[in-house]
Design an enzyme around this catalytic site. Structure first.
Site, mmCIF file in Angstrom:
data_model
loop_
_atom_site.group_PDB
_atom_site.id
_atom_site.type_symbol
_atom_site.label_atom_id
_atom_site.label_comp_id
_atom_site.label_asym_id
_atom_site.label_seq_id
_atom_site.Cartn_x
_atom_site.Cartn_y
_atom_site.Cartn_z
ATOM 1 N N ASP A 192 0.829 -1.202 0.000
ATOM 2 C CA ASP A 192 0.000 0.000 0.000
ATOM 3 C C ASP A 192 0.863 1.252 0.000
ATOM 4 O O ASP A 192 1.978 1.265 0.530
ATOM 5 C CB ASP A 192 -0.905 -0.018 1.240
ATOM 6 N N GLY B 8 0.191 5.355 -4.599
ATOM 7 C CA GLY B 8 -0.402 6.602 -5.063
ATOM 8 C C GLY B 8 -0.059 7.773 -4.170
ATOM 9 O O GLY B 8 0.265 8.873 -4.646
ATOM 10 N N ARG B 9 -0.098 7.560 -2.859
ATOM 11 C CA ARG B 9 0.224 8.636 -1.924
ATOM 12 C C ARG B 9 1.706 9.019 -2.016
ATOM 13 O O ARG B 9 2.066 10.190 -1.882
ATOM 14 C CB ARG B 9 -0.142 8.216 -0.499
ATOM 15 N N HIS C 9 2.876 3.656 -8.903
ATOM 16 C CA HIS C 9 2.745 2.224 -9.160
ATOM 17 C C HIS C 9 3.991 1.676 -9.865
ATOM 18 O O HIS C 9 4.411 0.546 -9.603
ATOM 19 C CB HIS C 9 1.493 1.960 -10.001
ATOM 20 N N SER D 9 -6.858 -5.491 -6.001
ATOM 21 C CA SER D 9 -8.042 -6.068 -5.378
ATOM 22 C C SER D 9 -9.249 -5.925 -6.298
ATOM 23 O O SER D 9 -9.262 -5.078 -7.209
ATOM 24 C CB SER D 9 -8.334 -5.381 -4.040
ATOM 25 N N ARG E 278 -11.546 2.361 -9.243
ATOM 26 C CA ARG E 278 -10.648 3.489 -9.437
ATOM 27 C C ARG E 278 -10.821 4.055 -10.856
ATOM 28 O O ARG E 278 -11.408 3.410 -11.721
ATOM 29 C CB ARG E 278 -9.201 3.053 -9.206
ATOM 30 N N LEU F 6 11.145 -20.671 -3.899
ATOM 31 C CA LEU F 6 10.156 -19.739 -3.362
ATOM 32 C C LEU F 6 8.887 -19.852 -4.185
ATOM 33 O O LEU F 6 8.955 -19.930 -5.417
ATOM 34 C CB LEU F 6 10.684 -18.303 -3.432
ATOM 35 N N SER G 1 -8.348 -5.262 4.422
ATOM 36 C CA SER G 1 -8.835 -4.896 3.091
ATOM 37 C C SER G 1 -9.185 -6.114 2.232
ATOM 38 O O SER G 1 -8.787 -6.200 1.065
ATOM 39 C CB SER G 1 -7.800 -4.011 2.380
#
Length: 238
Positions: free
Chosen positions: A18, A21-22, A35, A63, A69, A129, A190
């Site tokens: 998260d 964008g901020r 992004h 998500s 968006r 992995l 979320s």
């Protein structure tokens, strides 16, 4: 659907990536630039994960609620994801990383679905992995779809876990998360891996995802290993 081969041993770490964008807005840049920066932050974390004792790494990339968006941002995200797959698949395979993409595929653009299937095929032999990317993923939707597959009278937890793996393209039963990390300062799940996080240890950091480093992941894993995980029992019974 991927085969149900056993995942590598080690911790299952899930990350809600998260703050892209901020991060961009704080610099006066378009959200899409955040992004892109977030995509660049993925590789070092993936490369370092096995050496930190991580066998499964699940990243929340897009998500089901993200469809709400602006169209420009959605298109940029999906295009970025496709470019990531095309650019990174061979490197993942060389490093023994097996890729799985969780979530719905019926709403994704055909070129992206083709890239997903190609990447899963090329990396299918990875045993160092298991990297799982959640795209068009909703835990509530997955649980609802899995419940429809189960016999209401005779199904138990294992049956639902198997069904969850089927509906999310996981190729096997839903796997419990050991450590959930969320960047960006928010403290919520979320709609991410709600079943799998039933006993997960939670780690929240104010660091925006583009600034998240291997050192911070290592610190989260170290802190995780100090926690007293009792799973509802008393310490002497664990």
């Amino acid at each position: 659907m991927q085969s149900a081969s056993l995942p590598p041993t080690g911790l299952h770490v899930a990350i809600i990536m998260d703050g892209n964008g901020r991060w961009a807005r704080a610099r006066g840049w378009p959200r899409e630039w955040g992004h892109r920066a977030g995509a660049r932050a993925v590789r070092p974390v993936v490369e370092a994960a096995p050496d930190l004792g991580v066998g499964i790494l699940t990243l929340y990339a897009f998500s089901s609620d993200n469809w709400q968006r602006p169209r420009r941002e959605v298109d940029a995200l999906l295009g970025l994801f496709r470019r990531y797959l095309l650019a990174e698949t061979e490197e993942l395979a060389r490093n023994g990383v097996r890729l799985q993409v969780l979530g719905r595929r019926d709403r994704l653009p055909d070129p992206l679905v083709q890239a997903i299937e190609g990447a899963e095929g090329v990396t299918a032999g990875g045993d160092r992995l298991l990297l799982r990317l959640a795209v068009d993923y909703s835990s509530r939707e997955a649980l609802t779809a899995a419940a429809r597959l189960c016999d209401p009278l005779h199904s138990g937890r294992e049956d639902l876990a198997q069904a969850l793996g089927r509906v999310t393209h996981g190729g096997g039963p839903a796997m419990d998360v050991d450590l959930l990390v969320r960047t960006g300062g928010e403290q919520r799940l979320s709609d991410f891996l709600l079943w799998e996080c039933a006993y997960a240890e939670l780690h929240f950091t104010p660091t925006m995802w583009p600034d998240f480093t291997v050192e911070e992941l290592a610190a989260a894993v170290r802190e995780f290993r100090t926690r007293d995980r009792r799973f509802g029992r008393i310490a002497s019974a664990v």
